[in-house]
Design a protein around this motif. Structure first.
Motif, short mmCIF file in Angstrom:
data_model
loop_
_atom_site.label_atom_id
_atom_site.label_comp_id
_atom_site.label_asym_id
_atom_site.label_seq_id
_atom_site.Cartn_x
_atom_site.Cartn_y
_atom_site.Cartn_z
N ILE A 62 1.10 -27.68 5.14
CA ILE A 62 1.29 -28.18 3.78
C ILE A 62 0.13 -27.73 2.90
O ILE A 62 0.31 -27.34 1.75
CB ILE A 62 1.41 -29.72 3.78
CG1 ILE A 62 2.72 -30.12 4.46
CG2 ILE A 62 1.33 -30.29 2.38
CD1 ILE A 62 2.82 -31.59 4.78
N ARG A 63 -1.08 -27.75 3.45
CA ARG A 63 -2.26 -27.33 2.71
C ARG A 63 -2.15 -25.87 2.27
O ARG A 63 -2.59 -25.49 1.19
CB ARG A 63 -3.53 -27.52 3.53
CG ARG A 63 -4.78 -27.10 2.78
CD ARG A 63 -6.04 -27.51 3.47
NE ARG A 63 -6.16 -28.94 3.64
CZ ARG A 63 -6.43 -29.82 2.66
NH1 ARG A 63 -6.59 -29.39 1.44
NH2 ARG A 63 -6.53 -31.10 2.91
N LEU A 64 -1.54 -25.03 3.12
CA LEU A 64 -1.38 -23.62 2.75
C LEU A 64 -0.45 -23.46 1.55
O LEU A 64 -0.66 -22.58 0.73
CB LEU A 64 -0.81 -22.84 3.94
CG LEU A 64 -1.74 -22.65 5.13
CD1 LEU A 64 -0.99 -21.99 6.27
CD2 LEU A 64 -2.95 -21.84 4.74
N VAL A 65 0.56 -24.32 1.47
CA VAL A 65 1.53 -24.20 0.40
C VAL A 65 1.05 -24.89 -0.87
O VAL A 65 1.09 -24.32 -1.96
CB VAL A 65 2.90 -24.80 0.83
CG1 VAL A 65 3.89 -24.79 -0.32
CG2 VAL A 65 3.45 -24.04 2.01
N LYS A 66 0.59 -26.14 -0.71
CA LYS A 66 0.16 -26.91 -1.89
C LYS A 66 -1.01 -27.80 -1.50
O LYS A 66 -0.85 -28.85 -0.90
CB LYS A 66 1.32 -27.75 -2.42
CG LYS A 66 1.04 -28.36 -3.76
CD LYS A 66 2.29 -28.93 -4.36
CE LYS A 66 1.99 -29.44 -5.75
NZ LYS A 66 3.17 -30.03 -6.37
N GLU A 67 -2.19 -27.34 -1.83
CA GLU A 67 -3.41 -28.03 -1.41
C GLU A 67 -3.52 -29.42 -2.01
O GLU A 67 -3.98 -30.35 -1.35
CB GLU A 67 -4.64 -27.20 -1.78
CG GLU A 67 -5.91 -27.76 -1.19
CD GLU A 67 -7.08 -26.83 -1.31
OE1 GLU A 67 -8.21 -27.30 -1.09
OE2 GLU A 67 -6.89 -25.65 -1.61
N SER A 68 -3.08 -29.60 -3.24
CA SER A 68 -3.19 -30.91 -3.88
C SER A 68 -2.33 -31.94 -3.15
O SER A 68 -2.73 -33.10 -2.99
CB SER A 68 -2.79 -30.83 -5.35
OG SER A 68 -1.44 -30.44 -5.48
N ARG A 69 -1.16 -31.52 -2.69
CA ARG A 69 -0.28 -32.44 -1.94
C ARG A 69 -0.95 -32.85 -0.63
O ARG A 69 -0.96 -34.02 -0.27
CB ARG A 69 1.06 -31.75 -1.67
CG ARG A 69 1.94 -32.40 -0.63
CD ARG A 69 2.60 -33.62 -1.14
NE ARG A 69 3.52 -33.24 -2.19
CZ ARG A 69 4.61 -33.90 -2.48
NH1 ARG A 69 4.94 -34.94 -1.78
NH2 ARG A 69 5.37 -33.54 -3.48
N ALA A 70 -1.53 -31.89 0.08
CA ALA A 70 -2.20 -32.20 1.34
C ALA A 70 -3.38 -33.13 1.12
O ALA A 70 -3.60 -34.07 1.89
CB ALA A 70 -2.65 -30.91 2.02
N THR A 71 -4.13 -32.91 0.06
CA THR A 71 -5.28 -33.77 -0.24
C THR A 71 -4.82 -35.19 -0.55
O THR A 71 -5.44 -36.16 -0.09
CB THR A 71 -6.08 -33.19 -1.42
OG1 THR A 71 -6.48 -31.86 -1.10
CG2 THR A 71 -7.31 -34.02 -1.70
N ASP A 72 -3.72 -35.32 -1.30
CA ASP A 72 -3.18 -36.65 -1.59
C ASP A 72 -2.78 -37.38 -0.31
O ASP A 72 -3.08 -38.56 -0.13
CB ASP A 72 -1.98 -36.56 -2.52
CG ASP A 72 -2.35 -36.16 -3.94
OD1 ASP A 72 -3.55 -36.25 -4.28
OD2 ASP A 72 -1.45 -35.75 -4.69
#
Length: 136
Positions: A62-72
């Motif tokens: 998920i971090r590779l695709v959308k880092e902000s989502r993974a951080t959330d």
């Protein structure tokens, strides 16, 4: 004489900036890098304790695709772990459920990205191309 005064003013200003932690201070940058590294290590340590390996892999993808989502998601998991609401390690299925609920929550609150519609208009030479294709 003016050059000496100018050099003294520059030296005093540079000392003032360093004392305030300005951009001219290499020690401050090193301290900030060290602090960021420690925070990152602490986060990964907590996540290693509360996530199963499959869930960690999914979070990495998920971090590779959308880092902000993974951080959330990481922030929510860490908050749950610190508050004692997690009784066991989070599985990949539980992580999927959490992602689905986050997506649903974002849709309800209107935080999703709006779609972009691209309208292409004909250029000045479109008729010329049509004429060339008809003649062949």
């Amino acid at each position: 004489m003016a050059d000496d005064e100018l050099a003294q003013i520059r030296a005093a200003r540079l000392a003032q900036l360093r004392q305030q932690g300005g951009a001219g201070s290499p020690d401050n940058a090193e301290e900030q890098d060290q602090k960021r590294k420690q925070e990152s290590e602490a986060r990964s340590s907590i996540l290693n304790q509360i996530l199963e390996p499959e869930a960690q892999d999914r979070l990495g993808r998920i971090r590779l695709v959308k880092e902000s989502r993974a951080t959330d998601v990481e922030n929510r998991l860490i908050a749950l772990g610190r508050s004692g609401q997690l009784r066991q390690k989070v599985t990949e299925a539980q992580l999927k459920d959490m992602l689905a609920s986050l997506s649903e929550h974002e849709k309800q609150s209107g935080q999703t990205l709006e779609s972009v519609k691209v309208v292409r208009r004909g250029g000045w030479d479109d008729d010329d191309l049509d004429d060339l294709l008809k003649d062949s």
